[in-house]
Design an enzyme around this catalytic site. Structure first.
Site, short mmCIF file in Angstrom:
data_model
loop_
_atom_site.label_atom_id
_atom_site.label_comp_id
_atom_site.label_asym_id
_atom_site.label_seq_id
_atom_site.Cartn_x
_atom_site.Cartn_y
_atom_site.Cartn_z
N ASP A 10 0.92 -1.07 0.05
CA ASP A 10 0.01 0.00 0.23
C ASP A 10 0.87 1.25 0.08
O ASP A 10 2.08 1.04 0.35
CB ASP A 10 -0.71 -0.06 1.31
CG ASP A 10 -1.74 1.20 1.46
OD1 ASP A 10 -2.32 1.69 0.57
OD2 ASP A 10 -1.64 1.80 2.64
N ASP A 48 -0.43 5.17 0.69
CA ASP A 48 -0.65 6.08 1.88
C ASP A 48 -0.81 5.67 3.16
O ASP A 48 -1.53 4.70 3.53
CB ASP A 48 -1.97 7.02 1.52
CG ASP A 48 -1.77 7.85 0.38
OD1 ASP A 48 -1.07 7.48 -0.63
OD2 ASP A 48 -2.71 8.67 -0.02
N ASP A 76 -1.99 -0.67 5.97
CA ASP A 76 -2.26 -0.06 7.34
C ASP A 76 -3.87 0.07 7.32
O ASP A 76 -4.06 0.26 8.26
CB ASP A 76 -1.63 1.33 7.37
CG ASP A 76 -2.43 2.31 6.40
OD1 ASP A 76 -2.55 1.98 5.21
OD2 ASP A 76 -2.89 3.47 7.00
MG LIG Z 1 -3.06 3.31 3.36
#
Ligand SMILES: [Mg+2]
Length: 268
Positions: A13, A15, A212
């Protein structure tokens, strides 16, 4: 423990994971990016960002010519050597159809939300901290819509049921909700990518996933080693450990957590 000389495939991922949630810097991960590059280990971006945003980022990160998964898995693209056109998988629904469906639901039921199609690049820049130029690239969507939900939780349940009846699904990212075709998603995109890359004849590589947010769960559940980076979203990420992946939950956030997780699983 894995070694950098093993046959690996890293899926990440952006961001809140490889990129800092606020500054978008990846500086704390540079040491590992250099090491993975040195051993020619592919790092596959798997992000809610658009293809228009990911291609220049790949260049800056030194990851050009690698496949990537954009728009939360609604679009997957693989560059094939010797072929002018990349191999593409568009998951389920195109952008125009999604925006049309959202408009219809809003008019019929009065749902309150604001999507990227409803605003200008300047608004997206304000929401995200991106430059106006980068925000314009974030609006170049092909197969998913990002939105801010401004209605109640119980209305959200009805909204997601209406989306499902229309063949769409909604997932939570670090900043926005993402609406896309039901066959989309980071996990489905990764499973498709693994059947087309890197080499169907070779033994499959060991996969390491890093993410995340709730939108990363399906991807993290589809790899051999999952690194759950401490995130910013309201719902903490919790994976099923059976069937495994091996899972590590980081203490640090963003690119510092990214490096922390690789330090645990991978001998450099
Ligand atoms: Mg993310």
């Amino acid at each position: 423990m894995l070694s950098v000389t093993d046959s690996l495939l890293i899926v990440t991922d952006l961001d809140g994971s490889l990129l800092d949630h606020h500054s978008y810097s990846w500086q704390p991960a540079q040491r590992w990016l250099d090491k993975l590059n040195q051993y020619q280990q592919p790092v596959i971006i798997c992000s809610s960002k658009t293809a228009s945003e990911i291609v220049p980022l790949q260049q800056q990160l030194g990851l050009s010519d690698l496949p990537f998964i954009s728009e939360n898995g609604a679009l997957t693209q693989i560059e094939l050597p010797g072929q002018a056109q990349p191999l593409q998988r568009l998951g389920g629904a195109d952008y125009h159809h999604i925006c049309q469906t959202l408009d219809d639901l809003r008019q019929r039921y009065g749902y309150k939300f604001t999507g990227f199609a409803d605003v200008t690049a300047s608004d997206v820049a304000l929401w995200t901290g991106l430059t106006p130029g980068a925000a314009a690239l974030a609006r170049q969507r092909q197969a998913s819509e990002s939105l801010i939900w401004r209605d109640t939780a119980s209305r959200f349940t009805h909204f997601s049921q209406h989306l499902s009846l229309a063949g769409l699904t909604i997932v939570e990212g670090g900043r926005f909700w993402s609406v896309m075709g039901k066959e989309s998603g980071k996990g489905a995109a990764l499973r498709w990518l693994l059947t087309h890359y890197p080499d169907k004849q070779a033994p499959p590589p060991v996969t390491i996933g890093l993410g995340d947010g709730p939108n990363d769960v399906d991807m993290l559940q589809s790899v051999d080693y999952a690194i759950v980076i401490r995130g910013h979203s309201k719902s903490p990420v919790q994976l099923r450990h059976n069937p495994a992946p091996q899972v590590y939950y980081t203490q640090a956030q963003g690119p510092t957590g990214w490096s922390e997780g690789l330090d645990v699983f991978l001998a450099g």
